[in-house]
Design a protein around this motif. Structure first.
Motif, mmCIF file in Angstrom:
data_model
loop_
_atom_site.group_PDB
_atom_site.id
_atom_site.type_symbol
_atom_site.label_atom_id
_atom_site.label_comp_id
_atom_site.label_asym_id
_atom_site.label_seq_id
_atom_site.Cartn_x
_atom_site.Cartn_y
_atom_site.Cartn_z
ATOM 1 N N ALA A 130 -1.706 7.727 7.157
ATOM 2 C CA ALA A 130 -2.223 8.866 7.932
ATOM 3 C C ALA A 130 -3.599 9.291 7.453
ATOM 4 N N ASP A 131 -3.919 8.933 6.215
ATOM 5 C CA ASP A 131 -5.214 9.254 5.615
ATOM 6 C C ASP A 131 -6.254 8.173 5.903
ATOM 7 N N GLY A 132 -5.906 7.186 6.723
ATOM 8 C CA GLY A 132 -6.877 6.178 7.126
ATOM 9 C C GLY A 132 -6.707 4.816 6.494
ATOM 10 N N VAL A 133 -5.668 4.614 5.673
ATOM 11 C CA VAL A 133 -5.473 3.324 5.009
ATOM 12 C C VAL A 133 -4.886 2.313 5.987
ATOM 13 N N THR A 134 -5.513 1.149 6.066
ATOM 14 C CA THR A 134 -5.010 0.058 6.906
ATOM 15 C C THR A 134 -4.600 -1.162 6.083
ATOM 16 N N THR A 135 -5.005 -1.202 4.808
ATOM 17 C CA THR A 135 -4.632 -2.290 3.904
ATOM 18 C C THR A 135 -4.306 -1.681 2.548
ATOM 19 N N LEU A 136 -3.229 -2.180 1.921
ATOM 20 C CA LEU A 136 -2.740 -1.581 0.681
ATOM 21 C C LEU A 136 -2.270 -2.676 -0.266
ATOM 22 N N GLU A 137 -2.638 -2.550 -1.532
ATOM 23 C CA GLU A 137 -2.060 -3.400 -2.567
ATOM 24 C C GLU A 137 -0.886 -2.675 -3.187
ATOM 25 N N VAL A 138 0.233 -3.385 -3.413
ATOM 26 C CA VAL A 138 1.423 -2.802 -4.034
ATOM 27 C C VAL A 138 1.815 -3.671 -5.218
ATOM 28 N N LYS A 139 1.947 -3.050 -6.387
ATOM 29 C CA LYS A 139 2.298 -3.764 -7.601
ATOM 30 C C LYS A 139 3.783 -3.631 -7.905
ATOM 31 N N SER A 140 4.305 -4.627 -8.606
ATOM 32 C CA SER A 140 5.622 -4.480 -9.222
ATOM 33 C C SER A 140 5.395 -3.816 -10.584
ATOM 34 N N GLY A 141 6.174 -4.164 -11.598
ATOM 35 C CA GLY A 141 5.907 -3.640 -12.926
ATOM 36 C C GLY A 141 6.858 -2.581 -13.416
ATOM 37 N N TYR A 142 7.842 -2.217 -12.577
ATOM 38 C CA TYR A 142 8.877 -1.284 -13.020
ATOM 39 C C TYR A 142 10.250 -1.958 -13.048
ATOM 40 N N PRO A 164 2.408 -0.896 10.578
ATOM 41 C CA PRO A 164 1.137 -1.549 10.901
ATOM 42 C C PRO A 164 0.132 -1.431 9.757
ATOM 43 N N VAL A 165 0.324 -2.237 8.737
ATOM 44 C CA VAL A 165 -0.527 -2.220 7.556
ATOM 45 C C VAL A 165 -0.466 -3.603 6.923
ATOM 46 N N ASP A 166 -1.580 -4.060 6.347
ATOM 47 C CA ASP A 166 -1.571 -5.284 5.552
ATOM 48 C C ASP A 166 -1.239 -4.903 4.122
ATOM 49 N N ILE A 167 -0.278 -5.595 3.519
ATOM 50 C CA ILE A 167 0.102 -5.319 2.137
ATOM 51 C C ILE A 167 -0.089 -6.569 1.293
ATOM 52 N N MET A 168 -0.841 -6.411 0.224
ATOM 53 C CA MET A 168 -1.027 -7.459 -0.767
ATOM 54 C C MET A 168 -0.119 -7.131 -1.950
ATOM 55 N N THR A 169 0.678 -8.085 -2.380
ATOM 56 C CA THR A 169 1.617 -7.836 -3.472
ATOM 57 C C THR A 169 1.078 -8.407 -4.778
ATOM 58 N N THR A 170 1.277 -7.651 -5.852
ATOM 59 C CA THR A 170 0.800 -8.065 -7.172
ATOM 60 C C THR A 170 1.936 -7.973 -8.179
ATOM 61 N N CYS A 171 2.154 -9.046 -8.927
ATOM 62 C CA CYS A 171 3.177 -9.059 -9.963
ATOM 63 C C CYS A 171 2.600 -8.471 -11.250
ATOM 64 N N LEU A 172 3.116 -7.316 -11.631
ATOM 65 C CA LEU A 172 2.673 -6.613 -12.837
ATOM 66 C C LEU A 172 3.790 -6.647 -13.891
#
Length: 404
Positions: A130-142, A164-172
């Motif tokens: 809602a704040d304008g984000v269309t692409t997001l990275e999401v990390k693991s790590g927990y 409706p968002v592109d999500i890049m996943t990162t292994c932390l």
């Protein structure tokens, strides 16, 4: 002049394309889109072609869709109690050494089901979108073991299927030492021999990240972990120089890391290496503010070496409970001396580069993915000026209007 046919022409706004990290203003602009990709950007008066569909956005400013290139939105429970403890004088490091911090989130995340993690993450994701984000990275790590790290990454991938968002996943996975291990070297062995190969085989991660810090892992341990990731064909990122200067930034840059994040204690040697190897600096004002830190990242030094500076929410339950990327733009300006133009570049073109997406995301030009936001503002600086509030009037993802 553009005289071709396109599927959709968006017009009725001014635009900033953010090419080369600058506003590059186009007044009375139009954007032509075909199959979810921008085919032309220019003045509406210079469009002499034909579109199958026309949309007048009725004024305002259009920017590239915002990119949050560092987040931890998949987790089991918040840590508001630790927030209270820090306000009473306990430091982030003291809480971590006493068994709190990341360890508390690990326990809650391991106990949570996929559905519970998904629902909690969706709440944060929708606020960011809602704040304008269309692409997001999401990390693991927990999760900090194979079962729970893969669980977190699966949930992150599920978010992309549902919204409706592109999500890049990162292994932390090298985020902290889990309770079943008492030796950091042994845990790094486990990650290198078991966790990273399995995650690479399952294609669950777009990158690998670690935490190089006194309360986490040493540069030597992290180097071994990152080198394993390189051998598996996974791009690198690193949390480094947040609480002390250990040289992790230099080491990660020399290994070809996409980005190094935090950087409060980065040295000239770190920054020079980042400049030499093309590593992006990701600045995280939320954690600096919440942890009441006093050591600022070396913004002027990064400018002097022409290191691109991205901004991100670092949204997480402990050190940065952030639900607005625009608020981070304001904090970067007020706390660290960013200009509003630098702040916008930090959440568009430079953030795209930090995720390895520079070829497809982050600027408004032909050939890029048609992700853009129309804002109800009178100048682009207002995106960094206003504290909160809903400013976007239209959110376009892959050429389709998808307001939240």
């Amino acid at each position: 002049m553009y005289s071709q046919r396109c599927q959709h022409l968006w017009h009725g706004f001014h635009a900033v394309t953010m090419e080369e990290g600058r506003y590059n203003t186009v007044e009375n602009a139009a954007i032509a889109v075909d199959n979810g990709v921008i085919s032309w950007v220019g003045r509406y008066a210079d469009f002499s072609g034909v579109a199958s569909e026309y949309t007048d956005l009725g004024g305002g400013w259009v920017t590239p869709g915002l990119i949050d290139c560092h987040s931890h939105i998949v987790f089991g429970a918040n840590r508001s109690r630790e927030f209270e403890l820090r306000l009473q004088g306990a430091s982030y490091e003291e809480i971590a050494r006493a068994g709190g911090g990341i360890a508390n989130t690990v326990k809650a995340t391991r106990q949570a089901s996929d559905t519970e993690l998904l629902q909690r993450a969706e709440s944060l994701l929708l606020d960011l979108m809602a704040d304008g984000v269309t692409t997001l990275e999401v990390k693991s790590g927990y999760g900090l073991d194979l079962e729970n790290e893969t669980k977190m990454l699966r949930v992150a991938r599920e978010l992309e299927k549902q919204w409706p968002v592109d999500i890049m996943t990162t292994c932390l996975a090298a985020h902290a030492l889990p309770p079943e291990f008492s030796d950091g070297d042994a845990y790094i062995d486990y990650l290198c021999e078991t966790v990273l190969p399995a995650i690479a085989e399952q294609q669950l991660a777009d990158a690998v990240d670690g935490f190089c810090e006194k309360i986490a892992f040493s540069p030597a341990q992290i180097k071994r972990y990152l080198q394993t990731a390189v051998g598996l064909g996974l791009p690198l990122k690193l949390h480094a120089e947040q609480l002390s200067a250990l040289g992790g930034s230099k080491m990660a840059a020399e290994l070809g890391a996409l980005s190094v994040d935090h950087l409060e204690y980065a040295t000239v040697e770190d920054v020079a290496a980042m400049a030499e190897y093309g590593t992006v600096a990701v600045i995280l004002p939320g954690a600096f503010y919440v942890l009441k830190e006093t050591q600022q990242p070396p913004v002027q030094l990064l400018r002097d070496y022409n290191v691109p500076m991205a901004l991100a929410s670092d949204a997480n339950p402990g050190s940065s409970p952030v639900r607005s990327l625009r608020l981070m733009m304001n904090m970067a300006c007020t706390l660290f001396g960013f200009t509003p133009e630098e702040a916008l570049a930090g959440v568009t073109c430079h953030a795209a580069r930090a995720l390895g997406l520079a070829e497809t995301h982050g600027i408004l030009t032909a050939g890029k993915q048609a992700d853009f936001v129309c804002w109800n503002i009178e100048s682009p600086a207002e995106l960094s000026y206003w504290l909160g509030g809903r400013l976007n009037k239209a959110r376009v993802k892959r050429g389709v209007r998808r307001d939240i």
